[in-house]
Design an enzyme around this catalytic site. Structure first.
Site, PDB file in Angstrom:
ATOM      1  N   GLU A 337       1.060  -1.294  -0.082  1.00 40.74           N
ATOM      2  CA  GLU A 337       0.014   0.232  -0.276  1.00 40.74           C
ATOM      3  C   GLU A 337       0.842   1.199  -0.192  1.00 40.74           C
ATOM      4  O   GLU A 337       1.665   1.361   0.829  1.00 40.74           O
ATOM      5  CB  GLU A 337      -0.870   0.166   1.273  1.00 40.74           C
ATOM      6  CG  GLU A 337      -1.972  -1.186   1.502  1.00 40.74           C
ATOM      7  CD  GLU A 337      -2.904  -1.070   2.451  1.00 40.74           C
ATOM      8  OE1 GLU A 337      -3.813  -1.578   2.463  1.00 40.74           O
ATOM      9  OE2 GLU A 337      -2.599  -0.201   3.460  1.00 40.74           O
ATOM     10  N   CYS A 338       0.560   2.221  -0.957  1.00 41.54           N
ATOM     11  CA  CYS A 338       1.310   3.431  -0.949  1.00 41.54           C
ATOM     12  C   CYS A 338       2.852   3.334  -1.125  1.00 41.54           C
ATOM     13  O   CYS A 338       3.258   3.130  -2.186  1.00 41.54           O
ATOM     14  CB  CYS A 338       0.581   4.474   0.092  1.00 41.54           C
ATOM     15  SG  CYS A 338       0.904   6.140  -0.152  1.00 41.54           S
ATOM     16  N   GLY A 339       3.469   3.690  -0.116  1.00 42.53           N
ATOM     17  CA  GLY A 339       4.868   3.401   0.327  1.00 42.53           C
ATOM     18  C   GLY A 339       5.325   2.130  -0.285  1.00 42.53           C
ATOM     19  O   GLY A 339       6.575   1.982  -1.085  1.00 42.53           O
ATOM     20  N   LEU A 341       3.859   0.383  -2.431  1.00 45.33           N
ATOM     21  CA  LEU A 341       3.646   0.445  -3.897  1.00 45.33           C
ATOM     22  C   LEU A 341       4.817   0.899  -4.778  1.00 45.33           C
ATOM     23  O   LEU A 341       5.540   0.445  -5.680  1.00 45.33           O
ATOM     24  CB  LEU A 341       2.452   1.285  -4.274  1.00 45.33           C
ATOM     25  CG  LEU A 341       2.191   1.616  -5.715  1.00 45.33           C
ATOM     26  CD1 LEU A 341       1.985   0.539  -6.790  1.00 45.33           C
ATOM     27  CD2 LEU A 341       1.237   2.777  -5.722  1.00 45.33           C
ATOM     28  N   SER A 426      -1.108  -0.860  -4.564  1.00 51.33           N
ATOM     29  CA  SER A 426      -1.638   0.214  -5.072  1.00 51.33           C
ATOM     30  C   SER A 426      -1.516   1.354  -3.972  1.00 51.33           C
ATOM     31  O   SER A 426      -0.734   1.291  -2.853  1.00 51.33           O
ATOM     32  CB  SER A 426      -3.414  -0.049  -5.030  1.00 51.33           C
ATOM     33  OG  SER A 426      -3.922  -0.147  -3.631  1.00 51.33           O
TER      34      SER A 426
END
Length: 446
Positions: A337-339, A341, A426
């Site tokens: 998730e986020c970082g 990704l 994502s």
């Protein structure tokens, strides 16, 4: 109150009035930081709750009515404050700022109403005199179902300034619980809209908390704050239990590795608890310094953080980058998730990274921020196609392309993220307390 601690909310009129220094100072000042105080924080993942670990000795918890749902708020609160006498809940943004266009849904005021917690309004007093009463009265009267029970004045210029403010507020019948002078030594460094995580500055964070505790102890009527917290009614909900409902699904064995350290500090404490309750052996590792994944890793979770702030160390740790690539290539689950990704991209601003995804990442000046209703597009890494969830997005980066041929999510019908084999990556942050099936599946696969 029936074994459930009383609660109080420290909140602010607007973002940037330094309510964090008040919340941390209260957490450390009440009870001397001896474990009798629980620190929790309203807000989505961009606001790092680890700042409450230092003053209270307890892991910080996020309380979010959108991500978790209203029904889970009180049980999660009671779980996080279990064994504490008082819980200090730090708000984020302005008191009534929640999901856009939703009349304050998921705002700090919404959380306070759900918990029936008294609110201490933190007011930036710079440039204010008699008008402070009008400002506070507006907040007090905006929502008749919210109990603003006291005021903390911050950045007060002098004793005379404090006298003027007190005299103005006396007409409202609201007690002034504390007056903090202007003091740059109490400033907490920030990045984007949140604080720089404690994991990046542990010694400085401890020193700042000690300074804040001394200032709060000198400037606040802590006994009045404790009496105020005691007015919160007992919560009828039993505490949230990560093991509840897990017994039929728990399978002992299997290592789930979870990224941590300074670059990946945005993982909810509840995620680790749920994985453990589902039977997994949870192993936290640091992508900046650990040259390989924990022994026996069967599933890998890489959450949010600030990898861009540590990109050179991450890029130079070639051993771990190879290990993550090999993990994904063998078809074992990898949820990012986020970082996380960004770490799986080919590179970030030219710095080579894991290359698990056919994408490149760049930092930008544009902030992407907001709650999201999402639908899993592909079955991978704990998520099943068609499963609905609520998430939050917060980043200053861009990934090109933004989605793979098989995407992770549909956000308002548009593809987002990547699903390759058992990799699900994502920008969307989710809270597994609302979707316990995800850690159950990850643990079972591991």
């Amino acid at each position: 109150g029936g074994g459930v601690p009383a609660g109080g909310v420290s909140d602010a009129t607007i973002r940037g009035v330094a309510k964090t220094r008040v919340a941390k100072g209260l957490g450390a000042g009440i009870g001397g930081g001896g474990g009798g105080v629980g620190g929790q924080m309203w807000g989505p993942p961009l606001f790092d709750p680890s700042s409450h670990l230092v003053p209270t000795g307890r892991p910080g918890r996020n309380l979010d009515a959108f991500l978790c749902g209203e029904d889970l708020l009180a049980p999660l609160f009671a779980h996080g404050a279990r064994g504490a006498d008082i819980a200090v809940i730090e708000g984020v943004m302005g008191l009534f700022d929640g999901r856009g266009g939703s009349e304050g849904f998921a705002s700090t005021a919404h959380v306070a109403r759900l918990l029936e917690a008294p609110v201490v309004l933190v007011v930036d007093a710079r440039g204010l005199g008699e008008s402070v009463a009008a400002l506070v009265a507006g907040y007090r009267d905006h929502d008749p179902h919210l109990r603003i029970a006291g005021v903390a004045l911050n950045r007060v210029g002098s004793d005379r300034h404090a006298d003027v403010l007190r005299a103005s507020l006396s007409r409202l019948g609201l007690p002034v619980l504390g007056v903090l002078p202007r003091d740059e030594a109490l400033a907490t460094p920030s990045r984007h809209l949140g604080l720089i995580p404690v994991a990046e500055r542990p010694a400085a964070a401890r020193a700042l908390v000690a300074t804040a505790a001394r200032a709060i102890t000198a400037a606040f009527d802590l006994e009045a704050v404790e009496r105020l917290a005691a007015t919160a009614p007992p919560l009828p909900d039993r505490p949230w239990d990560p093991a509840e409902g897990m017994a039929p699904h728990a399978v002992k064995g299997g290592v789930v590795a979870v990224a941590g350290g300074p670059a990946f500090s945005f993982t909810y404490a509840e995620h680790l608890e749920l994985l453990a309750a589902a039977g997994a052996e949870v192993a936290v590792f640091d992508p900046m310094s650990d040259e390989g994944l924990p022994a026996g890793t069967s599933a890998l979770v890489m959450g949010g953080g600030f990898p861009e702030a540590h990109i050179e160390d991450l890029a130079q740790n070639a051993g771990l980058l190879r290990a993550v690539r090999a993990h994904a290539a063998t078809g074992r689950p990898l949820l990012a998730e986020c970082g996380g990704l960004l770490y799986l991209c080919r590179d970030l601003d030219g710095h080579p990274l894991a290359g698990v995804l056919p994408a490149r990442a760049t930092m930008t000046d544009r902030l992407t921020l907001g709650y999201r209703d999402v639908v899993a597009a592909t079955t991978a890494a704990g998520w099943q196609a068609g499963e609905r969830a609520r998430g939050h997005e917060f980043h200053h980066s861009r990934v090109t392309p933004a989605a793979g041929a098989a995407c992770a999510w549909y956000v308002d019908g548009s593809p987002e993220g990547f699903a390759i084999g058992q990799v699900h990556a994502s920008y969307i942050h989710t809270h597994w307390a609302a979707t316990p099936s995800v850690p159950i599946r990850l643990a079972a696969t591991a």
